[in-house]
Design an enzyme around this catalytic site. Structure first.
Site, short mmCIF file in Angstrom:
data_model
loop_
_atom_site.label_atom_id
_atom_site.label_comp_id
_atom_site.label_asym_id
_atom_site.label_seq_id
_atom_site.Cartn_x
_atom_site.Cartn_y
_atom_site.Cartn_z
N ASP A 153 41.82 14.18 45.79
CA ASP A 153 41.16 13.00 45.24
C ASP A 153 42.15 11.97 44.72
OD1 ASP A 153 38.88 14.48 45.66
OD2 ASP A 153 38.11 14.29 43.61
N ASP A 154 41.67 10.72 44.62
CA ASP A 154 42.31 9.63 43.86
C ASP A 154 43.47 8.96 44.56
OD1 ASP A 154 40.47 10.17 41.93
OD2 ASP A 154 41.85 11.18 40.57
N HIS A 194 44.62 16.73 43.56
CA HIS A 194 44.78 15.27 43.51
C HIS A 194 46.13 14.90 44.11
CE1 HIS A 194 41.81 16.21 40.41
NE2 HIS A 194 41.33 15.00 40.62
N HIS A 199 36.70 4.32 40.70
CA HIS A 199 36.52 5.53 39.90
C HIS A 199 35.58 5.31 38.72
CE1 HIS A 199 37.53 9.52 38.30
NE2 HIS A 199 38.08 9.75 39.48
N HIS A 257 35.67 8.12 47.47
CA HIS A 257 35.72 8.46 46.04
C HIS A 257 35.47 7.21 45.18
CE1 HIS A 257 36.32 11.29 42.90
NE2 HIS A 257 37.52 10.88 42.51
#
Length: 300
Positions: free
Chosen positions: A110-111, A252, A165, A161
């Protein structure tokens, strides 16, 4: 005679004055020490930083509140693993039991993308000829289109995603659509492939998000918490001690320690007979159809 008596009285009075003055200058031993209740305050420390404060590295920590504020048309459901039974040692995925060997698993990141960590992870995936799924942030992906192209070229999957955020549970429909559609449109424009899966930030979802997102919500069942401890060995242990067939593993691709952990995780999973596939491939192999408006944690 009277003069002598008067002189003696004066001397005695002066002596008493000196004695009293000397006693008033002596520090008192009866002043109590202020009690300490164990609470640390900024004023307890010298310097300009508050205890526990870390330098600003430009990365937003992903610590979720215990309960996001509910919306009128749904109740927030922050992601948390089910509690283990009393007879089972607690572990990251909360499902109980030791790791097994063989089967298919999905590594997810993620991210990202980030220039250093994502590139190193892609190097490992290419070296071992395996795949992963990258749930990208729009504001990160826009700066690194070449990494998106490389992910697709290696057979990896790109998931959504959101753009920035945000808690989708707290957004209007218009703002939610912006957060989701901006990423889908950008990834498709760069790679020619439109993301099929949405991972809501913080894992926060409710009936409102399910109804309006228009995509399957893909969560996870093994959380390495790599963002929290940023320790390669803890990330390795969180995966290798508990991994099973059908698991979806959360990491991540922002941190050097995560990329370092993958140097051990990827070849060891292969050695144990696991096939590392994308999330969509994992669920397809298990005969599980992914539908918009539903959320998933593992392919079991």
């Amino acid at each position: 005679m009277m003069k002598n008596i008067f002189t003696r009285v004066i001397c005695i009075l002066l002596l008493l004055s000196f004695i009293l003055a000397a006693q008033s200058c002596t520090p008192s031993s009866s002043v109590p020490t202020p009690p300490h209740d164990g609470t640390l305050k900024p004023s307890d420390f010298s310097g300009t930083s508050t205890p526990g404060e870390t330098p600003d590295d430009g990365v937003v920590e992903l610590t979720p509140p215990i309960t996001p504020a509910p919306l009128p048309n749904g109740t927030d459901e922050p992601t948390k693993a089910p509690a283990p039974t009393a007879a089972v040692t607690p572990q990251p995925n909360g499902t109980g039991g030791p790791a097994t060997t063989g089967g298919k698993v999905a590594l997810t990141f993620d991210d990202g993308p980030s220039a250093a960590a994502t590139a190193k992870i892609l190097d490992l995936l290419e070296r071992y000829q395996v795949k992963a799924t990258f749930f990208v942030l729009g504001n990160m992906a826009e700066a690194l289109p070449e990494l998106l192209k490389r992910q697709v070229a290696l057979g990896c999957e790109i998931g959504n995603h959101t753009q920035g955020h945000k808690y989708l549970t707290k957004l209007s429909v218009t703002d939610m659509r912006y957060q989701i559609d901006t990423v889908n449109n950008h990834v498709e424009a760069v790679t020619g492939v439109r993301p099929r899966l949405l991972r809501p930030p913080y894992g926060a979802k409710n009936d409102y998000v399910r109804a309006e997102a228009g995509m399957p919500l893909m969560l996870w069942n093994i959380d390495t918490e790599d963002w929290k401890h940023r320790n390669a060995q803890k990330t390795i242990d969180a995966v290798l001690n508990f991994v099973k067939d059908g698991d979806v593993i959360l990491m991540h691709d922002l941190y050097a320690t995560t990329a370092e952990a993958c140097e051990t995780i990827i070849p060891e999973l292969i050695n144990r007979g696991f096939e590392l596939v994308t999330v969509s491939e994992l669920f397809e192999a298990k005969g599980i159809a992914l539908s918009a408006g539903k959320d998933y944690r593992m392919a079991k």
